[in-house]
Design an enzyme around this catalytic site. Structure first.
Site, mmCIF file in Angstrom:
data_model
loop_
_atom_site.group_PDB
_atom_site.id
_atom_site.type_symbol
_atom_site.label_atom_id
_atom_site.label_comp_id
_atom_site.label_asym_id
_atom_site.label_seq_id
_atom_site.Cartn_x
_atom_site.Cartn_y
_atom_site.Cartn_z
ATOM 1 N N ARG A 114 -2.978 -0.840 15.928
ATOM 2 C CA ARG A 114 -4.134 -0.661 15.058
ATOM 3 C C ARG A 114 -5.238 -1.663 15.355
ATOM 4 O O ARG A 114 -6.248 -1.672 14.673
ATOM 5 C CB ARG A 114 -3.700 -0.851 13.622
ATOM 6 C CG ARG A 114 -4.134 0.326 12.723
ATOM 7 C CD ARG A 114 -3.351 0.202 11.477
ATOM 8 N NE ARG A 114 -3.754 0.904 10.340
ATOM 9 C CZ ARG A 114 -3.032 1.884 9.790
ATOM 10 N NH1 ARG A 114 -1.967 2.352 10.403
ATOM 11 N NH2 ARG A 114 -3.397 2.413 8.650
ATOM 12 N N ARG A 120 -10.125 0.911 3.790
ATOM 13 C CA ARG A 120 -9.286 1.324 4.924
ATOM 14 C C ARG A 120 -10.133 1.961 6.016
ATOM 15 O O ARG A 120 -9.877 1.756 7.204
ATOM 16 C CB ARG A 120 -8.186 2.273 4.448
ATOM 17 C CG ARG A 120 -7.080 1.506 3.703
ATOM 18 C CD ARG A 120 -6.199 2.414 2.895
ATOM 19 N NE ARG A 120 -5.489 3.348 3.714
ATOM 20 C CZ ARG A 120 -5.088 4.553 3.295
ATOM 21 N NH1 ARG A 120 -5.336 4.936 2.059
ATOM 22 N NH2 ARG A 120 -4.443 5.347 4.108
ATOM 23 N N LYS A 149 -2.416 12.203 11.275
ATOM 24 C CA LYS A 149 -1.461 11.621 12.231
ATOM 25 C C LYS A 149 -0.010 11.812 11.776
ATOM 26 O O LYS A 149 0.842 12.232 12.548
ATOM 27 C CB LYS A 149 -1.733 10.108 12.404
ATOM 28 C CG LYS A 149 -3.118 9.800 12.945
ATOM 29 C CD LYS A 149 -3.348 8.310 13.114
ATOM 30 C CE LYS A 149 -3.309 7.525 11.827
ATOM 31 N NZ LYS A 149 -4.372 7.876 10.853
ATOM 32 N N ARG A 191 -3.985 13.841 -1.014
ATOM 33 C CA ARG A 191 -2.667 13.673 -0.379
ATOM 34 C C ARG A 191 -1.600 13.360 -1.412
ATOM 35 O O ARG A 191 -1.813 12.585 -2.334
ATOM 36 C CB ARG A 191 -2.730 12.547 0.650
ATOM 37 C CG ARG A 191 -1.349 12.131 1.168
ATOM 38 C CD ARG A 191 -1.411 11.388 2.472
ATOM 39 N NE ARG A 191 -2.206 10.181 2.444
ATOM 40 C CZ ARG A 191 -2.558 9.495 3.537
ATOM 41 N NH1 ARG A 191 -2.183 9.919 4.727
ATOM 42 N NH2 ARG A 191 -3.268 8.396 3.426
ATOM 43 N N ARG A 238 -0.132 7.838 -3.258
ATOM 44 C CA ARG A 238 -0.049 6.448 -2.817
ATOM 45 C C ARG A 238 -1.113 5.614 -3.525
ATOM 46 O O ARG A 238 -2.238 6.064 -3.696
ATOM 47 C CB ARG A 238 -0.285 6.371 -1.307
ATOM 48 C CG ARG A 238 0.907 6.780 -0.482
ATOM 49 C CD ARG A 238 0.575 7.000 0.978
ATOM 50 N NE ARG A 238 -0.239 5.950 1.587
ATOM 51 C CZ ARG A 238 -0.600 5.939 2.872
ATOM 52 N NH1 ARG A 238 -0.207 6.929 3.675
ATOM 53 N NH2 ARG A 238 -1.345 4.970 3.367
HETATM 54 P P1 ADP Z 1 -2.786 10.219 8.390
HETATM 55 O O1 ADP Z 1 -1.347 10.016 8.742
HETATM 56 O O2 ADP Z 1 -3.655 10.283 9.614
HETATM 57 O O3 ADP Z 1 -3.289 9.225 7.389
HETATM 58 P P2 ADP Z 1 -1.815 12.629 6.999
HETATM 59 O O4 ADP Z 1 -0.984 13.311 8.043
HETATM 60 O O5 ADP Z 1 -1.100 11.911 5.926
HETATM 61 O O6 ADP Z 1 -2.915 11.658 7.714
HETATM 62 O O7 ADP Z 1 -2.789 13.740 6.379
HETATM 63 C C1 ADP Z 1 -3.726 13.413 5.342
HETATM 64 C C2 ADP Z 1 -3.822 14.570 4.353
HETATM 65 O O8 ADP Z 1 -4.448 15.694 4.970
HETATM 66 C C3 ADP Z 1 -2.470 15.078 3.836
HETATM 67 O O9 ADP Z 1 -2.632 15.419 2.485
HETATM 68 C C4 ADP Z 1 -2.179 16.316 4.704
HETATM 69 O O10 ADP Z 1 -1.395 17.268 4.000
HETATM 70 C C5 ADP Z 1 -3.595 16.843 4.961
HETATM 71 N N1 ADP Z 1 -3.763 17.439 6.313
HETATM 72 C C6 ADP Z 1 -3.266 16.981 7.483
HETATM 73 N N2 ADP Z 1 -3.676 17.750 8.525
HETATM 74 C C7 ADP Z 1 -4.465 18.728 7.981
HETATM 75 C C8 ADP Z 1 -5.197 19.845 8.529
HETATM 76 N N3 ADP Z 1 -5.211 20.105 9.853
HETATM 77 N N4 ADP Z 1 -5.882 20.630 7.673
HETATM 78 C C9 ADP Z 1 -5.891 20.358 6.341
HETATM 79 N N5 ADP Z 1 -5.224 19.342 5.759
HETATM 80 C C10 ADP Z 1 -4.517 18.523 6.570
HETATM 81 P P1 AMP Z 2 -0.813 4.095 6.860
HETATM 82 O O1 AMP Z 2 0.419 4.671 6.251
HETATM 83 O O2 AMP Z 2 -0.832 4.202 8.346
HETATM 84 O O3 AMP Z 2 -2.064 4.639 6.230
HETATM 85 O O4 AMP Z 2 -0.779 2.525 6.547
HETATM 86 C C1 AMP Z 2 -0.787 2.027 5.230
HETATM 87 C C2 AMP Z 2 -1.038 0.527 5.232
HETATM 88 O O5 AMP Z 2 0.046 -0.164 5.900
HETATM 89 C C3 AMP Z 2 -2.287 0.054 5.973
HETATM 90 O O6 AMP Z 2 -3.467 0.143 5.169
HETATM 91 C C4 AMP Z 2 -1.915 -1.397 6.315
HETATM 92 O O7 AMP Z 2 -2.045 -2.243 5.184
HETATM 93 C C5 AMP Z 2 -0.432 -1.269 6.647
HETATM 94 N N1 AMP Z 2 -0.229 -0.979 8.088
HETATM 95 C C6 AMP Z 2 0.237 0.179 8.638
HETATM 96 N N2 AMP Z 2 0.293 0.086 9.973
HETATM 97 C C7 AMP Z 2 -0.175 -1.149 10.293
HETATM 98 C C8 AMP Z 2 -0.387 -1.840 11.519
HETATM 99 N N3 AMP Z 2 -0.115 -1.282 12.714
HETATM 100 N N4 AMP Z 2 -0.868 -3.105 11.459
HETATM 101 C C9 AMP Z 2 -1.140 -3.691 10.288
HETATM 102 N N5 AMP Z 2 -0.988 -3.100 9.099
HETATM 103 C C10 AMP Z 2 -0.505 -1.828 9.097
#
Ligand code: ADP
Ligand code: AMP
Ligand code: ZN
Length: 217
Positions: free
Chosen positions: A93, A175, A18, A131, A164
């Site tokens: 969420r 999660r 995302k 990541r 992270r």
């Molecule tokens: P989210 O925001 O849904 O938690 P991220 O955008 O942070 O996901 O992506 C999670 C991990 O996967 C990151 O390390 C990113 O570089 C990698 N990633 C994202 N999209 C792809 C893809 N289409 N193919 C391979 N790796 C990806």
């Molecule tokens: P994310 O970066 O989206 O993976 O979010 C990291 C963490 O932030 C989550 O595991 C939650 O603890 C908190 N968080 C992010 N977005 C929300 C949301 N919309 N509602 C509640 N907690 C959130």
């Protein structure tokens, strides 16, 4: 009704891509990425009251309470850069947040489209555990799937890349559990509203981006 705005909600398990896709959509559409996770991490880093409150929930991989989260998003959406809409990344969420978001967006035509980025669980775990995020600008990389040009250094601003805390295996499992229990009902919620659009997220970052752009109309 006020002038229509474009509100896009990216849905998908943690690690689906995302944030990666929201940043690319921001570049191509000019609509800002609104990532609640990024806003919480910013507050954590700066040790604000909000950051202190959010920390215990984030450390466990639980959701931060709705009242705090919803108020934070309402404030963010009133900033001038959100005047044409926003790409929502990580919000709403759960169903309470979704109802609140409907209220906020209703005067502007509601939620335009909800791409659901579908990725298998084992691929998700692979993506999350590899990541790496930039400490200063929040750009996201992957050690093997999407590496930076220089190991450990952000391509965008030279910032330090880090893992992270909540990307460690124990927290990741909770999660995913929280996603299935609290967030996945939003799939039915937005399907019933006729705005859900499923996207195959297992493909390359570029291919997923093209699929999303096609939905932007
Ligand atoms: P989210 O925001 O849904 O938690 P991220 O955008 O942070 O996901 O992506 C999670 C991990 O996967 C990151 O390390 C990113 O570089 C990698 N990633 C994202 N999209 C792809 C893809 N289409 N193919 C391979 N790796 C990806
Ligand atoms: P994310 O970066 O989206 O993976 O979010 C990291 C963490 O932030 C989550 O595991 C939650 O603890 C908190 N968080 C992010 N977005 C929300 C949301 N919309 N509602 C509640 N907690 C959130
Ligand atoms: Zn950076």
């Amino acid at each position: 009704m006020s002038e229509a705005r474009t509100y896009v909600v990216l849905l998908g398990v943690p690690g689906a891509g995302k944030g990666t896709q929201a940043k690319l959509l921001e570049q191509s559409t000019g609509l800002p990425q609104v990532s609640t996770g990024d806003i919480f991490r910013y507050n954590l880093k700066n040790q604000t009251e909000l950051g202190k409150l959010a920390k215990s929930y984030m450390d466990k991989g639980d959701l931060v309470p709705d009242d705090v989260t919803i108020r934070m998003v309402e404030d963010r959406l009133q900033q001038p850069d959100c005047a044409r809409g926003a790409i929502m990344d990580g919000f709403p969420r759960n169903l309470v947040q979704a109802a609140a978001f409907d209220k906020v967006t209703a005067p502007f035509g509601g939620v335009r489209v909800v791409p659901l980025i579908n990725v298998e669980d084992d691929e998700t775990i692979r993506r999350i555990t590899g990541r790496r995020s930039c400490r200063t600008c929040g750009a996201v990389y992957h050690v093997t799937l999407n590496p930076p040009k220089v190991e450990g250094i952000c391509d965008v601003d030279g910032g330090e890349l880090y893992q992270r805390d909540d990307d460690k295996e124990e927290t990741v499992r909770n999660r995913l559990f929280v996603y299935y229990k609290q967030t996945s009902p939003l799939i039915g919620y937005y399907f019933a509203k006729g705005v859900l659009a499923e996207v195959d997220g297992s493909r390359s970052i570029n291919e997923v981006q093209q699929a999303l752009m096609a939905l932007m109309g």
